[in-house]
Design a protein around this motif. Structure first.
Motif, PDB file in Angstrom:
ATOM      1  N   PHE B 476      37.552  29.583  -1.288  1.00 15.44           N
ATOM      2  CA  PHE B 476      37.357  28.861  -0.035  1.00 15.44           C
ATOM      3  C   PHE B 476      37.014  27.404  -0.319  1.00 15.44           C
ATOM      4  O   PHE B 476      37.582  26.486   0.276  1.00 15.44           O
ATOM      5  N   ALA B 477      36.097  27.190  -1.256  1.00 16.35           N
ATOM      6  CA  ALA B 477      35.704  25.821  -1.594  1.00 16.35           C
ATOM      7  C   ALA B 477      36.898  25.043  -2.126  1.00 16.35           C
ATOM      8  O   ALA B 477      37.032  23.844  -1.874  1.00 16.35           O
ATOM      9  N   GLU B 478      37.784  25.733  -2.862  1.00 14.46           N
ATOM     10  CA  GLU B 478      38.974  25.052  -3.376  1.00 14.46           C
ATOM     11  C   GLU B 478      39.874  24.584  -2.246  1.00 14.46           C
ATOM     12  O   GLU B 478      40.364  23.451  -2.249  1.00 14.46           O
ATOM     13  N   ARG B 479      40.065  25.482  -1.282  1.00 13.68           N
ATOM     14  CA  ARG B 479      40.909  25.090  -0.133  1.00 13.68           C
ATOM     15  C   ARG B 479      40.281  23.930   0.621  1.00 13.68           C
ATOM     16  O   ARG B 479      40.956  22.991   1.043  1.00 13.68           O
ATOM     17  N   SER B 480      38.951  24.018   0.780  1.00 14.79           N
ATOM     18  CA  SER B 480      38.252  22.969   1.499  1.00 14.79           C
ATOM     19  C   SER B 480      38.350  21.636   0.762  1.00 14.79           C
ATOM     20  O   SER B 480      38.586  20.584   1.370  1.00 14.79           O
ATOM     21  N   ALA B 481      38.190  21.688  -0.571  1.00 16.00           N
ATOM     22  CA  ALA B 481      38.277  20.462  -1.363  1.00 16.00           C
ATOM     23  C   ALA B 481      39.671  19.862  -1.275  1.00 16.00           C
ATOM     24  O   ALA B 481      39.841  18.638  -1.209  1.00 16.00           O
ATOM     25  N   ALA B 482      40.695  20.739  -1.269  1.00 22.25           N
ATOM     26  CA  ALA B 482      42.066  20.239  -1.162  1.00 22.25           C
ATOM     27  C   ALA B 482      42.249  19.494   0.158  1.00 22.25           C
ATOM     28  O   ALA B 482      42.868  18.425   0.207  1.00 22.25           O
ATOM     29  N   GLN B 483      41.658  20.049   1.222  1.00 27.28           N
ATOM     30  CA  GLN B 483      41.744  19.367   2.526  1.00 27.28           C
ATOM     31  C   GLN B 483      41.040  18.021   2.504  1.00 27.28           C
ATOM     32  O   GLN B 483      41.495  17.053   3.100  1.00 27.28           O
ATOM     33  N   LEU B 484      39.897  17.983   1.797  1.00 24.14           N
ATOM     34  CA  LEU B 484      39.132  16.737   1.772  1.00 24.14           C
ATOM     35  C   LEU B 484      39.865  15.656   0.993  1.00 24.14           C
ATOM     36  O   LEU B 484      39.864  14.485   1.370  1.00 24.14           O
TER      37      LEU B 484
END
Lengths: 124, 531
Positions: B476-484
């Motif tokens: 989840f954090a990876e997906r979130s970081a990609a969005q950021l």
């Protein structure tokens, strides 16, 4: 006009820094009030000052026909003034209560929450 | 769509009004619990929607995107709102036992709900001026909560908290004004494009640093953190816990949001400052903690130290580092709030938070000992608890970025964290109580015991779950970081398909901003995303 406002912001900030360096909390608070007004002027000036052309739309038109002043910074400043007023009313009451309870406004003497040398005194 | 986004703000406000009306009786506290539970449900609905559809946005009052106020939720916002819901519910239940009737009559529950609304608003807004407004909502509620009860210590801590936070707010406000002057927009998604077109990048960096200082005060980073250890140990424990969990993290969130979305024009300069700040924050925080001798004051300094890790993730600005920062943020809120809740129970049964005056908790309340150990070890970074994974990702990211010094600092700070935790453990739990008191949990009335221990246990279980099954959380954090790091989705969700071009035809910074108003550009963002 911009120059005048810029100088005014500078004077306000200078005065407020002078006040905020004082140990008296009330003076500090007055400094805060001054600097918040300086911030309001910054917003106002950064929205560009366009004198004598109020942002009015003539009857029947959808948009103003000529160059008009930007109304948004005024709305921002108004919001900031209202919020600032509330916060300072609170802060002033807080300072007053503190003075009543602690009997001092000198920030050097306000060490109740973080007592200094409590241990050193205990050792004596 | 807009209801899903607005409900995490509306629910706490509505609850606040009801709780204020019923503040004299026991209904108020139950309304607060119900409202917090409703907030948690609303936040989960939001999370499901975001996981399903990607970034979602809604225009309030149907004003088209760059002009009206936008609410946006990407994965980071959504997870922060969910965590707010979880901590809010935990603290609301805890408050059933912790907050006395006098504080309730003064409106504790109403203020608490306003605080939650402010926090959710700050996480969800897509407009920088609106962010300022949410900060103020949060701030005024926190002022009230901090000095509720009005003891001398509280007033003393309150003065420092209020004054320093007001300065940061004013700096933030001037920053917003100057940024608007340069770009002619306040919408954060629109700002991402607009800052690229500013023809004086040096000035933009100045404004970026103003934002950094303003949010830095909120996030309590070195050297702007002094208000935090001065005030966080003074209010009621429920208040301490929600402050410790959420408030500084809103500052961190704001830093992450602005320094990934807006101020990315001069990354080597701004993020190097952040890197130094991160290092010093970690070290000074943990040294402060090592020097303290009070349960809550040690924990307060730990907050500062842990903020450093999150800033480290942002400062390195690599995909892995942002993953670490997001993971750390989520894990830390749960753990930190929980430690303050434990401190509250310890004070209630042992009589104080001063480590010299308590003891014997391990012998007489071993269950509390276990509940303390889980978040404490997690905070220090023991495997396999959640803090270990968070630190592991961050330290790996700094080694990958060849920041050997900062990686070493992060490891050493972990060690010192354990030192100060063992100090609490040794004094509060192992050594016998100096007055010979037997601090048993059974000294609490049955109802209070349930209200105290169930949120602590629930948060501890959550910490264990994140620790034992980190895979989905890291993903989840990876997906979130990609969005950021690639805010295209965010911008498309807010502004619609690319329509930004026409406004940019003239360099806004040199022209009166009013040009935009008069030219009457037909800004027609595609609306299907927003319905």
């Amino acid at each position: 006009m911009e120059l005048l406002i810029a100088i005014m912001v500078g004077v306000l900030v200078a005065a407020s820094v002078y006040l905020m360096l004082a140990r008296n909390v009330l003076r500090f608070l007055f400094g805060l009030i001054l600097i918040s007004n300086a911030a309001n002027l910054v917003i106002f000036a950064s929205g560009r000052l366009t004198p004598q052309s109020p942002p009015l739309i003539p009857e029947g038109a959808d948009a103003p026909v000529e160059l008009v002043a930007n109304a948004l910074p005024q709305a921002l400043v108004l919001t900031a003034i209202v919020i600032g007023f509330g916060l300072f009313a609170f802060a002033l009451t807080l300072v007053y209560r503190t003075y009543q309870n602690l009997g001092t406004l000198n920030s050097d003497e306000m060490r109740l929450a973080e007592p200094v040398e409590a241990k050193a005194e205990a050792r004596k | 769509m807009s209801w899903i986004l607005a409900s995490p703000i509306i629910i706490p406000f509505a609850t606040a009004v009801l709780a204020f009306l019923f503040r004299a009786g026991p209904e108020g506290r139950w309304l607060s619990v119900i409202g917090s539970a409703a907030l948690l449900i609303a936040s989960i609905v939001l999370m499901v929607e975001v996981l399903d559809q990607g970034v979602i946005a809604a225009q309030m009052g149907e004003w088209a995107a760059p002009f009206g106020i936008t609410l946006v939720a990407d994965l980071l916002s959504a997870v922060m709102v969910v965590i707010t819901g979880i901590t809010g519910l935990a603290v609301a239940v805890y408050a059933l036992a912790d907050i006395d009737e006098k504080k309730e009559a003064l409106g504790y529950h109403a203020l608490f709900q306003v605080l939650l609304a402010g926090v959710c608003g700050a996480f969800l807004t897509g407009d920088i001026f609106n962010l300022y407004v949410w900060f103020e909502v949060m701030l005024i509620a926190s002022f009230g909560l901090l000095i509720l009860g009005g003891t001398k210590v509280q007033l003393d801590g309150g003065i420092k908290y209020v004054t320093l936070n007001l300065i940061s707010t004013i700096l933030f406000l001037s920053g917003v004004g100057l940024l608007y002057g340069m770009t002619g927009t306040l919408n954060m998604a629109d700002l991402h494009g607009a800052v690229q077109r500013v023809d004086n990048p040096g000035l933009l960096v100045v404004v970026a640093v103003m934002f950094m200082i303003a949010f830095g005060v909120k996030a309590a980073v070195f050297p702007l953190f002094f208000w935090l250890p001065a005030s966080y140990h003074t209010p009621a424990f429920a208040v301490s816990a929600i402050f410790a969990g959420l408030l500084t993290k809103v500052g961190v969130y704001a830093l992450i949001r602005t320094f990934t979305l807006i101020f990315t024009t001069d990354v080597p300069y701004t993020h190097t400052i952040l890197l130094w700040v991160a290092g010093f924050t970690m070290v000074t925080g943990v040294l402060g903690a090592a020097a303290m001798n009070d349960f809550r004051r040690i924990l307060s300094f730990h907050i500062v130290s842990q903020i450093g890790y999150m800033i480290l993730g942002l400062a390195l600005f690599t995909p892995l580092a942002i993953v670490g920062a997001v993971f750390y943020l989520v894990h830390h809120i749960i753990v930190k709030a929980n430690l303050f809740l434990v401190a509250g129970v310890a004070e209630r049964i042992a009589g104080s938070t001063d480590l010299d005056r308590i003891g014997g908790l391990y012998r007489y309340a071993p269950f509390l000992g276990l509940l303390f150990l889980i978040p404490a070890f997690s905070l220090a970074g023991f495997p396999p608890l959640s803090g270990f994974w968070a630190k592991y990702v961050l330290i790996k990211a700094s080694l990958d970025a060849e920041g050997y010094l900062i990686a070493g600092v992060a490891l050493a700070v972990g060690l010192l964290t354990i030192y100060s935790m063992t100090k609490i453990w040794g004094n509060a739990f192992w050594k016998p109580h100096p007055d010979g008191v037997e601090p048993r949990l059974s000294r609490l009335p049955g109802k209070d015991r349930a209200a105290f221990l169930s949120p602590i246990a629930a948060l501890a279980i959550l910490t264990c779950i994140i620790g034992f099954f980190p895979e989905p959380f890291v993903q989840f954090a990876e997906r979130s970081a990609a969005q950021l790091l690639d805010p295209t989705d965010y911008i498309t969700a807010v502004l619609g398909e690319p329509v930004i071009a026409p406004v940019a035809a003239e360099p806004v910074a040199t022209q009166p901003v009013s040009v935009e108003l008069t030219s009457g550009e037909p800004v027609t963002p595609t609306r299907e995303v927003q319905q």
